[in-house]
Motif scaffolding. Structure first.
Motif, PDB file in Angstrom:
ATOM      1  N   ASP A 136       6.147  -4.277  -2.843  1.00 31.74           N
ATOM      2  CA  ASP A 136       5.748  -2.925  -3.213  1.00 31.74           C
ATOM      3  C   ASP A 136       4.315  -2.684  -2.740  1.00 31.74           C
ATOM      4  O   ASP A 136       3.383  -2.511  -3.534  1.00 31.74           O
ATOM      5  CB  ASP A 136       5.870  -2.744  -4.731  1.00 31.74           C
ATOM      6  N   LEU A 187       2.691  -0.241  -1.435  1.00 34.79           N
ATOM      7  CA  LEU A 187       2.001   0.989  -1.820  1.00 34.79           C
ATOM      8  C   LEU A 187       1.821   1.134  -3.330  1.00 34.79           C
ATOM      9  O   LEU A 187       1.223   2.105  -3.790  1.00 34.79           O
ATOM     10  CB  LEU A 187       2.761   2.205  -1.271  1.00 34.79           C
ATOM     11  N   GLN A 222       4.094   1.723  -5.632  1.00 40.34           N
ATOM     12  CA  GLN A 222       4.886   2.842  -6.144  1.00 40.34           C
ATOM     13  C   GLN A 222       5.728   2.474  -7.376  1.00 40.34           C
ATOM     14  O   GLN A 222       6.281   3.335  -8.027  1.00 40.34           O
ATOM     15  CB  GLN A 222       5.818   3.370  -5.047  1.00 40.34           C
ATOM     16  N   ASN A 265      16.205   3.380  -5.651  1.00 38.18           N
ATOM     17  CA  ASN A 265      14.935   2.675  -5.812  1.00 38.18           C
ATOM     18  C   ASN A 265      15.136   1.494  -6.755  1.00 38.18           C
ATOM     19  O   ASN A 265      15.728   1.635  -7.822  1.00 38.18           O
ATOM     20  CB  ASN A 265      13.858   3.604  -6.372  1.00 38.18           C
TER      21      ASN A 265
END
Length: 127
Positions: free
Chosen positions: A74, A76, A78, A107
């Motif tokens: 992950d 970034l 997010q 997701n």
């Protein structure tokens, strides 16, 4: 292919020995014990105990390691990763992705990732 060779391949596949040897090798390289034979015997004893529900299976990664792996994926921050990243993480650890039914637009959150990893690690020993 010779009949004997085909029988040998079938034997290995039926008993899932390559997967077992891969997991044992990964544990050896991760822990690097001074007495590898005794370590392997202890690991196999833990597998037997896990099958009898008298103990836990040996895991290559603990919860902190799984958290760290998710954080690396992950990039970034997010709070979720893509299914392709999840599949690659499983493959990297030598875990099966065959029965994963994930749409590409889903997701994968940290909790789903951790639960899925734990489930796959348990499945890998339950053969």
């Amino acid at each position: 292919m010779a009949a004997g060779e085909e029988q040998s391949r079938e034997y290995l596949r039926r008993h899932r020995l390559p997967e077992l040897l891969h997991r044992l090798g990964a544990l050896l390289l991760f822990h690097r014990p001074e007495r590898p034979r005794e370590f392997l015997i202890q690991v196999l004893e833990r597998v037997k105990a896990g099958r009898r529900a008298e103990g836990e299976y040996p895991f290559l990664m603990d919860e902190d390691n799984v958290d760290a792996m998710f954080s690396l994926l992950d990039v970034l921050g997010q709070g979720h990763i893509r299914p392709a990243q999840y599949r690659e993480a499983l493959k990297t650890l030598g875990l099966s992705t065959e029965d994963l039914e994930l749409e590409d637009d889903v997701n994968i959150t940290r909790d789903v990732f951790k639960e899925g990893m734990k489930k796959k690690m348990l499945e890998s020993w339950s053969v």
